[in-house]
Design a protein around this motif. Structure first.
Motif, mmCIF file in Angstrom:
data_model
loop_
_atom_site.group_PDB
_atom_site.id
_atom_site.type_symbol
_atom_site.label_atom_id
_atom_site.label_comp_id
_atom_site.label_asym_id
_atom_site.label_seq_id
_atom_site.Cartn_x
_atom_site.Cartn_y
_atom_site.Cartn_z
ATOM 1 N N PRO A 6 1.327 -1.296 0.008
ATOM 2 C CA PRO A 6 -0.090 0.313 0.153
ATOM 3 C C PRO A 6 0.560 0.927 -0.233
ATOM 4 O O PRO A 6 1.898 1.304 0.431
ATOM 5 C CB PRO A 6 -0.939 -0.343 1.103
ATOM 6 C CG PRO A 6 -0.015 -1.197 1.759
ATOM 7 C CD PRO A 6 1.031 -1.538 0.945
ATOM 8 N N SER A 7 0.160 2.186 -0.243
ATOM 9 C CA SER A 7 0.572 3.571 -0.589
ATOM 10 C C SER A 7 0.183 4.754 0.661
ATOM 11 O O SER A 7 -1.255 4.811 0.262
ATOM 12 C CB SER A 7 0.917 4.286 -1.793
ATOM 13 O OG SER A 7 1.549 5.233 -1.761
ATOM 14 N N PRO A 8 0.774 5.777 1.184
ATOM 15 C CA PRO A 8 -0.169 6.120 2.857
ATOM 16 C C PRO A 8 0.253 7.368 1.801
ATOM 17 O O PRO A 8 0.102 8.519 3.098
ATOM 18 C CB PRO A 8 1.614 6.063 3.408
ATOM 19 C CG PRO A 8 2.749 5.629 2.894
ATOM 20 C CD PRO A 8 2.355 4.605 1.497
ATOM 21 N N ILE A 9 -0.572 7.196 1.575
ATOM 22 C CA ILE A 9 -0.920 8.696 1.175
ATOM 23 C C ILE A 9 -2.794 9.185 0.472
ATOM 24 O O ILE A 9 -2.752 10.118 -0.150
ATOM 25 C CB ILE A 9 -0.377 9.212 -1.018
ATOM 26 C CG1 ILE A 9 -1.206 8.235 -1.954
ATOM 27 C CG2 ILE A 9 0.666 8.627 -0.806
ATOM 28 C CD1 ILE A 9 -0.797 7.983 -3.219
ATOM 29 N N GLU A 10 -2.983 8.078 1.162
ATOM 30 C CA GLU A 10 -4.964 7.920 1.590
ATOM 31 C C GLU A 10 -5.466 7.436 2.114
ATOM 32 O O GLU A 10 -4.399 6.443 2.294
ATOM 33 C CB GLU A 10 -4.994 8.311 -0.258
ATOM 34 C CG GLU A 10 -5.105 6.870 -0.851
ATOM 35 C CD GLU A 10 -5.534 6.742 -2.755
ATOM 36 O OE1 GLU A 10 -6.305 7.686 -2.804
ATOM 37 O OE2 GLU A 10 -5.564 5.583 -2.716
ATOM 38 N N ARG A 37 4.209 -3.957 2.338
ATOM 39 C CA ARG A 37 5.568 -2.969 2.371
ATOM 40 C C ARG A 37 5.014 -2.129 1.504
ATOM 41 O O ARG A 37 4.100 -1.609 1.081
ATOM 42 C CB ARG A 37 5.965 -3.699 0.570
ATOM 43 C CG ARG A 37 7.595 -2.769 -0.270
ATOM 44 C CD ARG A 37 8.198 -3.399 -1.197
ATOM 45 N NE ARG A 37 7.581 -3.655 -1.853
ATOM 46 C CZ ARG A 37 7.255 -4.031 -3.005
ATOM 47 N NH1 ARG A 37 7.927 -5.432 -3.325
ATOM 48 N NH2 ARG A 37 6.583 -4.296 -3.933
ATOM 49 N N ILE A 38 5.499 -0.685 2.440
ATOM 50 C CA ILE A 38 5.311 0.345 2.251
ATOM 51 C C ILE A 38 5.829 1.363 1.456
ATOM 52 O O ILE A 38 6.374 1.635 1.622
ATOM 53 C CB ILE A 38 5.089 1.562 3.748
ATOM 54 C CG1 ILE A 38 3.803 0.258 5.003
ATOM 55 C CG2 ILE A 38 4.393 2.332 4.273
ATOM 56 C CD1 ILE A 38 2.684 0.181 4.497
ATOM 57 N N GLU A 39 4.800 1.576 0.359
ATOM 58 C CA GLU A 39 5.865 2.185 -1.291
ATOM 59 C C GLU A 39 5.789 3.786 -0.899
ATOM 60 O O GLU A 39 4.434 3.987 -0.669
ATOM 61 C CB GLU A 39 4.594 2.218 -2.075
ATOM 62 C CG GLU A 39 4.760 -0.211 -2.553
ATOM 63 C CD GLU A 39 4.727 0.216 -3.993
ATOM 64 O OE1 GLU A 39 3.388 0.255 -4.723
ATOM 65 O OE2 GLU A 39 5.322 -1.296 -4.414
ATOM 66 N N ASP A 40 6.937 4.574 0.105
ATOM 67 C CA ASP A 40 6.459 6.020 0.741
ATOM 68 C C ASP A 40 7.305 6.346 -0.366
ATOM 69 O O ASP A 40 8.191 7.281 0.671
ATOM 70 C CB ASP A 40 7.216 5.781 2.160
ATOM 71 C CG ASP A 40 8.093 4.706 2.716
ATOM 72 O OD1 ASP A 40 9.088 3.844 1.936
ATOM 73 O OD2 ASP A 40 8.366 5.128 3.885
ATOM 74 N N ILE A 41 8.416 6.293 -1.204
ATOM 75 C CA ILE A 41 9.240 7.073 -2.062
ATOM 76 C C ILE A 41 8.683 8.204 -2.133
ATOM 77 O O ILE A 41 9.105 9.413 -2.432
ATOM 78 C CB ILE A 41 9.525 5.969 -3.335
ATOM 79 C CG1 ILE A 41 9.998 4.702 -3.204
ATOM 80 C CG2 ILE A 41 10.298 6.756 -4.187
ATOM 81 C CD1 ILE A 41 11.567 4.983 -2.719
ATOM 82 N N ASP A 42 7.490 8.420 -2.523
ATOM 83 C CA ASP A 42 6.698 9.974 -3.320
ATOM 84 C C ASP A 42 6.599 10.742 -1.695
ATOM 85 O O ASP A 42 5.063 10.613 -1.496
ATOM 86 C CB ASP A 42 5.581 9.435 -4.440
ATOM 87 C CG ASP A 42 5.601 10.702 -4.242
ATOM 88 O OD1 ASP A 42 5.662 12.627 -4.690
ATOM 89 O OD2 ASP A 42 4.591 10.933 -6.113
ATOM 90 N N ALA A 43 7.795 10.906 -1.346
ATOM 91 C CA ALA A 43 7.626 11.921 0.075
ATOM 92 C C ALA A 43 6.854 12.546 -0.060
ATOM 93 O O ALA A 43 5.976 13.291 1.091
ATOM 94 C CB ALA A 43 9.147 11.712 0.415
#
Length: 425
Positions: A6-10, A37-43
């Motif tokens: 998942p991506s922590p943007i929403e 796997r937290i996909e947090d590249i796009d800070a």
């Protein structure tokens, strides 16, 4: 090894949750570990605390995992491998400006063609690259032959080199792009199967190309799940559904049932592990039906342990659990049940339609002895107040429950009789 990324943007939405659930079920069936796997590249897009919220939701749904990894922790490894690809002439520095790339996109659009990089920087000499003092991205060279793969649900896919393109793997800030980071992480984590949304189908070809360029030969199996169509945006949020009083077990039940053939309609996640077949999922998008979810939620509430339901509602009494279930004929969520239980225990100050009767009955009940059954209590109040028929029944129900309708008061009373002093305070 399987992964949920998942991506922590929403907020986690129901589509993401379904992906997590299917990964969990299949990992259990294959007896393989599941990693988060937290996909947090796009800070810049990350919402603070959203990664913790995602993990809390997964725990709430009893989704077991081996460990949690953050994609950003592998940044140096992503950069190192990009340098390796560049040294092997499989990737190159691209100095093309955003304006130039935008021109290429507009030209492609005008010609009715998909955008593809024109390869201008691919042929620059090492000397030219070293002597160019300008920001650059790193692009992987497009494949020399078609990228083919098989989706376990959808069959075979075949992408041409032009469709895969010479895409960017490191941006100007030397941060990895999504497809590149995803491909490298799946490789270093030894992922054997990827289950994710259908929007990633074209990404799969790009990610396979990255691993092919690194001579990585392990085959990764893919399943791309059809989307869930939801016309109401708020219903997409798992957090919103939980806050509205839907049980995690019911939500999971519904998401496994959605677009699937199952041996029965109501089941637990653990039961589904024994018969679930991901290849039986419909290839068509499924429409989210809140009424169906309410029906399933009601069924789960009907079978939940009375004490557990009571604790969910803020008590620790089997009778309160039984009391809440009386309202399931009309209501279907924890939130609705809690509103009714709260109304029973709330202080009642007056009754608009039966003001005088209300006060007489309330005063009478405050002085009344303890009665085991409702009929005796009702008879006592009738004798003490000289009220009869609806002048008695309506305000008496209101004093005891905070409403004028609902389940039979004779069914409610045995479950609240021990709280009568608190209820009529």
């Amino acid at each position: 090894m399987l992964r949920f990324a998942p991506s922590p943007i929403e907020d986690m939405n129901i589509g993401n949750l379904r992906v997590a659930i299917f990964n969990y079920i299949v990992s259990k069936q294959l007896n393989e570990d599941l990693v988060i796997r937290i996909e947090d590249i796009d800070a810049e897009k990350i919402i603070e605390g959203k990664d913790k919220e995602i993990i809390e939701i997964l725990n709430l749904f009893s989704i077991e995992y081996k460990y949690i990894a953050h994609q950003s922790d592998s940044l140096k490894y992503h950069q190192k491998i990009a340098l390796q690809l560049m040294s092997q002439k499989k990737a190159f520095a691209c100095f093309c400006s955003d304006n130039k790339l935008e021109e290429l996109k507009e030209e492609a659009q005008a010609e009715g063609k998909p955008f593809a990089y024109d390869g201008f920087c691919e042929t620059l000499s090492d000397e030219t690259v070293l002597n160019t003092n300008a920001p650059f991205t790193v692009r992987i060279k497009k494949p020399e032959s078609n990228i083919k793969f098989t989706d376990l649900l959808r069959g075979n896919f075949d992408y041409t080199p032009l469709e895969v393109d010479s895409f960017v793997i490191l941006n100007q800030g030397k941060k990895p792009t999504y497809n590149y980071a995803c491909a490298i992480d799946d490789m270093i984590m030894d992922i054997s199967m990827v289950i994710r949304d259908e929007k990633h189908i074209s990404n799969t070809a790009k990610q396979i190309h990255v691993r092919n360029s690194l001579s990585y030969t392990k085959e990764i199996k893919y399943v791309h799940l059809p989307s869930i169509i939801n016309e109401q945006t708020n219903l997409n949020s798992v957090k919103w559904l939980i806050d509205e009083g839907f049980l995690p077990s019911a939500i999971a039940n519904y998401l496994v049932l959605l677009g699937n053939e199952t041996p029965k309609e109501i089941f637990s996640l653990e039961e589904a592990i024994s018969w679930f077949k991901i290849e039986n999922i419909s290839k068509k998008a499924s429409k989210f039906d809140i009424d169906k979810l309410k029906f399933i939620n009601k069924k789960h509430l009907e079978t939940i342990d009375d004490m557990r339901l009571s604790k969910i509602l803020g008590f620790a009494d089997n009778d309160i659990g039984k009391l809440a279930k009386l309202y399931l004929n009309e209501f279907s969520t924890i939130k609705e049940l809690k509103e009714n239980i709260t109304a029973i225990f709330a202080e009642k100050i007056s009754s608009k339609d039966f003001e005088k009767e209300f006060h007489n009955i309330k005063n009478c009940l405050q002085k009344a002895p303890f009665f085991e059954d409702f009929e005796k209590l009702e008879k006592y109040v009738e004798q003490e107040t000289n009220l009869k028929n609806k002048d008695l029944s309506k305000p008496l129900r209101y004093v005891l429950t905070g409403t004028y309708d609902g389940p039979n008061i004779s069914d409610i009373y045995p479950l609240i009789k021990n709280y009568l002093g608190e209820i009529v305070r």
